[in-house]
Scaffold this motif. Structure first.
Motif, PDB file in Angstrom:
ATOM      1  N   GLN A   1       0.814  -1.029  -0.047  1.00 44.86           N
ATOM      2  CA  GLN A   1       0.069   0.032   0.059  1.00 44.86           C
ATOM      3  C   GLN A   1       0.921   1.240  -0.021  1.00 44.86           C
ATOM      4  O   GLN A   1       0.518   2.239  -0.709  1.00 44.86           O
TER       5      GLN A   1
ATOM      6  N   ALA B   1       2.371   1.733  -3.497  1.00 45.05           N
ATOM      7  CA  ALA B   1       1.406   2.160  -4.359  1.00 45.05           C
ATOM      8  C   ALA B   1       1.199   3.879  -4.009  1.00 45.05           C
ATOM      9  O   ALA B   1       1.339   4.598  -5.279  1.00 45.05           O
ATOM     10  N   GLN B   2       1.508   4.270  -2.901  1.00 47.97           N
ATOM     11  CA  GLN B   2       1.162   5.790  -2.496  1.00 47.97           C
ATOM     12  C   GLN B   2       2.394   6.447  -2.966  1.00 47.97           C
ATOM     13  O   GLN B   2       2.165   7.735  -3.472  1.00 47.97           O
TER      14      GLN B   2
ATOM     15  N   GLU C   1       4.271   5.561  -5.475  1.00 46.72           N
ATOM     16  CA  GLU C   1       4.466   5.690  -6.915  1.00 46.72           C
ATOM     17  C   GLU C   1       3.419   6.841  -7.431  1.00 46.72           C
ATOM     18  O   GLU C   1       3.606   7.641  -8.204  1.00 46.72           O
ATOM     19  N   GLN C   2       2.210   6.914  -6.753  1.00 44.86           N
ATOM     20  CA  GLN C   2       1.145   7.871  -6.817  1.00 44.86           C
ATOM     21  C   GLN C   2       1.511   9.106  -6.699  1.00 44.86           C
ATOM     22  O   GLN C   2       1.279  10.166  -7.610  1.00 44.86           O
ATOM     23  N   ILE C   3       2.372   9.619  -5.886  1.00 44.23           N
ATOM     24  CA  ILE C   3       2.878  11.172  -5.714  1.00 44.23           C
ATOM     25  C   ILE C   3       4.082  11.316  -6.509  1.00 44.23           C
ATOM     26  O   ILE C   3       4.411  12.409  -6.359  1.00 44.23           O
ATOM     27  N   GLY C   4       4.794  10.138  -7.270  1.00 45.76           N
ATOM     28  CA  GLY C   4       5.858  10.399  -7.884  1.00 45.76           C
ATOM     29  C   GLY C   4       7.014  10.427  -7.438  1.00 45.76           C
ATOM     30  O   GLY C   4       8.061  10.960  -7.815  1.00 45.76           O
TER      31      GLY C   4
ATOM     32  N   GLN D   1      -0.480  12.104   3.850  1.00 47.45           N
ATOM     33  CA  GLN D   1      -0.976  11.849   2.738  1.00 47.45           C
ATOM     34  C   GLN D   1      -0.518  10.449   2.266  1.00 47.45           C
ATOM     35  O   GLN D   1      -1.068   9.968   1.492  1.00 47.45           O
TER      36      GLN D   1
END
Length: 188
Positions: free
Chosen positions: A15, A18-19, A21-24, A163
């Motif tokens: 999890q 994934a977070q 990766e999502q924020i870059g 976040q």
């Protein structure tokens, strides 16, 4: 320079990945780290909340002084870190020199660390995932700041941790957690 850090035990590494990766966030190379902590010959680092450590990162070596933690939600402390000659011979010689000067080895902490870098609002963050031998998996969210920007930097660390879905920060060091664990097992 001050280090502002929050640490969290994590149960779902996927999890968090994934977070990130999502924020870059940019992943760095995984690192094999071993920390060697020392007790001062005439000052109790437990009482003064200081630390002296030699860190081996692969074949690289660093010596670090960590000052007392400040009384805030995050772990904020002065940190001075210097690199010294690479390789096991230099590591062994510095450990021997410290012992000859009266410093006593306390304990080693071994971990696999995967660092991530993230730039947000003109601030650099390092987010690490640590697999700590004997303790489990942790995430750290960290930035560096000068005294004048301390409040802003701490708020930014807290905001980024939230976040990423991280909650219930831990102020105890890995060394402290391992020593507490050993004390509780010794009491059994």
């Amino acid at each position: 320079m001050l280090e502002i850090e929050q640490k969290f035990q994590i149960s779902d590494k996927s999890q968090l990945l994934a977070q990130l990766e999502q924020i870059g966030a940019t992943q760095g190379s995984p690192l094999d780290q071993e920390d060697f902590y020392f007790a001062h010959p005439s000052r109790n680092f437990v009482e003064t909340d200081e630390a002296l450590r030699i860190r081996r990162i692969g074949t690289e070596n660093h010596i670090t002084y960590k000052g007392p933690k400040r009384a805030t939600v995050s772990k904020i402390r002065k940190e001075i870190e210097l690199a010294f000659e690479a390789g096991p011979a230099a590591l062994s010689q510095l450990k021997e020199m410290l012992e000859l000067l009266g410093f006593q080895p306390v304990r080693n902490v071994k971990k696999q660390r995967t660092p991530y870098s993230f730039q947000h609002n003109q601030r650099h963050f390092e987010i690490t995932i640590d697999e700590v031998e004997g303790l489990g998996t942790f995430a750290e969210v960290e930035t560096l700041a000068e005294e004048a920007e301390l409040e802003q930097a701490e708020a930014a660390v807290i905001q980024l941790a939230g976040q990423l879905g991280l909650s219930s920060s831990i102020r105890t060091s890995y060394l402290g957690m391992l020593m507490q664990q050993e004390e509780s097992h010794g009491a059994d």
